[in-house]
Design an enzyme around this catalytic site. Structure first.
Site, PDB file in Angstrom:
ATOM      1  N   TYR A   1      -5.052   4.740  -9.458  1.00 19.63           N
ATOM      2  CA  TYR A   1      -6.081   3.833  -8.927  1.00 19.63           C
ATOM      3  C   TYR A   1      -7.256   4.000  -9.714  1.00 19.63           C
ATOM      4  CZ  TYR A   1      -3.844   2.139  -4.937  1.00 19.63           C
ATOM      5  OH  TYR A   1      -2.800   1.424  -4.031  1.00 19.63           O
TER       6      TYR A   1
ATOM      7  N   CYS B   1       0.676  -1.171  -0.009  1.00 20.58           N
ATOM      8  CA  CYS B   1      -0.145  -0.072  -0.020  1.00 20.58           C
ATOM      9  C   CYS B   1       0.792   1.276  -0.044  1.00 20.58           C
ATOM     10  CB  CYS B   1      -0.954   0.032   1.285  1.00 20.58           C
ATOM     11  SG  CYS B   1      -1.979   1.546   1.471  1.00 20.58           S
TER      12      CYS B   1
HETATM   13  N1  GSH Z   1      -6.812   7.556   3.146  1.00 20.98           N
HETATM   14  C1  GSH Z   1      -6.408   6.576   3.456  1.00 20.98           C
HETATM   15  C2  GSH Z   1      -6.384   5.636   2.302  1.00 20.98           C
HETATM   16  C3  GSH Z   1      -5.949   4.239   2.744  1.00 20.98           C
HETATM   17  C4  GSH Z   1      -6.240   3.066   1.771  1.00 20.98           C
HETATM   18  O1  GSH Z   1      -7.376   3.216   0.942  1.00 20.98           O
HETATM   19  N2  GSH Z   1      -5.695   1.798   2.005  1.00 20.98           N
HETATM   20  C5  GSH Z   1      -6.080   0.640   1.145  1.00 20.98           C
HETATM   21  C6  GSH Z   1      -4.918   0.016   0.705  1.00 20.98           C
HETATM   22  S1  GSH Z   1      -3.850   0.670  -0.420  1.00 20.98           S
HETATM   23  C7  GSH Z   1      -6.700  -0.296   1.821  1.00 20.98           C
HETATM   24  O2  GSH Z   1      -6.406  -0.508   3.125  1.00 20.98           O
HETATM   25  N3  GSH Z   1      -7.733  -0.885   1.340  1.00 20.98           N
HETATM   26  C8  GSH Z   1      -8.507  -1.854   2.181  1.00 20.98           C
HETATM   27  C9  GSH Z   1      -9.976  -2.044   1.662  1.00 20.98           C
HETATM   28  O3  GSH Z   1     -10.536  -0.999   0.798  1.00 20.98           O
HETATM   29  O4  GSH Z   1     -10.696  -2.795   2.129  1.00 20.98           O
HETATM   30  C10 GSH Z   1      -4.943   7.043   3.685  1.00 20.98           C
HETATM   31  O5  GSH Z   1      -4.201   7.546   2.815  1.00 20.98           O
HETATM   32  O6  GSH Z   1      -4.563   6.636   4.718  1.00 20.98           O
END
Ligand code: GSH
Length: 327
Positions: free
Chosen positions: A194, A63
């Site tokens: 993305y 990530c």
């Molecule tokens: N706004 C958050 C976004 C974090 C995010 O989208 N993380 C993704 C991984 S790249 C995630 O954990 N996705 C899991 C899901 O959507 O269930 C940040 O920048 O900290």
């Protein structure tokens, strides 16, 4: 995702869609700040005083948002102050999992198997996705913050004397320029890849694709005429935020997200910049190309058979040769 504190099996990598079929990222909901004296930060509640050993960081090495915070933790010398857990690179049916893939670190604080368990612990009625990164407070047993942009700022100044002050990631006199760069690079490139990869209509894909490559072209020009970093001599949070996307570009976004007009390796100044940042002390330890490749190529909606490409060859970072991979 979680609905009212209960896990729903209906997991979708696309967080939400707009009217044109474009990908919309969920906004973060825990926005407290750690500060040297426990006073409230710009958002959220107070009570989170900087203390060695009190906070724990949950990340995924695939990530880019989580890796922003890992980089800042290294560069600010906070490794002995803030402990870390690392999830498996591939999302399970129940989201991020603490498994046994090489390079992972189990949850030694809450002994959770899945990331969502921590969200339920912090808020038993939580509705939303259980994303990484998460900054956890061991003392009060809750999530301090789950927004990487905030966590970067927390690591920069929130830990006061516990952090290395030789590097300032958000210096006062550069703040306006950093904010302007963030507002441009985040939607068009960091999240733009993305939006390209998760677009569900051709129109949405074409639009995001154009934004990604126009931004890379403009950054190439900017760095060719200046540098060594985005704002000149000083390395700032803007560089962290750009680097985490560039390092994933050829290994994942070019293929898995169909960002394939050019490779990052085709951009001379951007490639030199990538290696310059990669070479800073500690940064290489926050990069795991194997997790990145396995993570992005395990997204079923994009790659149903889960085949992980053997390339690309990333000399000095992740070298691959035909001889090695087809022996
Ligand atoms: N706004 C958050 C976004 C974090 C995010 O989208 N993380 C993704 C991984 S790249 C995630 O954990 N996705 C899991 C899901 O959507 O269930 C940040 O920048 O900290």
């Amino acid at each position: 995702m979680l609905v009212n504190g209960k896990w729903t099996e209906d997991w979708q990598p696309v967080q939400a869609k707009d009217a044109k079929g474009g990908f919309v990222r969920q906004t973060s909901s825990f926005r407290n700040f750690v500060t040297p004296d426990g006073a409230p930060g710009p958002t959220g509640e107070g009570g989170f005083k900087a203390e060695a050993g009190r906070y724990h960081l949950y990340v995924a090495l695939i990530c880019p948002w989580a890796c922003r915070t890992l980089m800042a933790r290294k560069l600010k010398g906070l490794e002995d102050v803030i402990s870390v857990s690392i999830v498996d690179p591939n999302l399970s049916d129940k989201g991020w999992r603490f498994g046994d893939y090489p390079g992972t670190i189990p949850d030694t604080v809450n002994h959770a198997e899945f990331m969502y368990e921590l969200y339920v612990k912090a808020d038993p009625t939580y509705t939303g996705r259980a994303t990484v990164p998460v900054l956890w407070d061991k003392k009060t047993g809750t999530i301090v913050n789950n927004e990487s942009a905030d966590i970067l700022r927390i690591f920069n100044t929130g830990f006061g004397d516990l952090a290395n002050d030789a590097i300032d990631l958000y210096p006062e006199d550069l703040r306006a320029e950093i904010d302007t760069l963030n507002d441009w690079i985040y939607p068009n490139l960091n999240n733009g890849v993305y939006r390209t990869g998760f677009a569900t209509t051709q129109v949405a894909y074409d639009e995001a694709f154009g934004q990604v490559f126009r931004t890379l072209d403009a950054l190439e020009e900017r760095l060719a005429g200046g540098g060594p970093f985005l704002l000149g001599e000083r390395f700032t949070e803007a560089d962290i935020r750009l680097f985490v996307t560039l390092i994933r570009f050829d290994a994942a976004y070019h293929g898995a997200f169909k960002c394939n007009l050019r490779r990052l390796a085709d951009y001379k100044a951007l490639s030199a910049y990538l290696y310059r940042v990669y070479g800073l002390p500690g940064v290489a330890e926050t990069v795991n190309i194997d997790h990145i490749k396995h993570g992005y190529y395990s997204i079923k909606s994009l790659n149903p058979n889960g085949i992980v490409p053997l390339g690309p060859d990333l000399p000095g970072i992740y070298p691959v040769s035909v001889k090695e991979v087809t022996a």
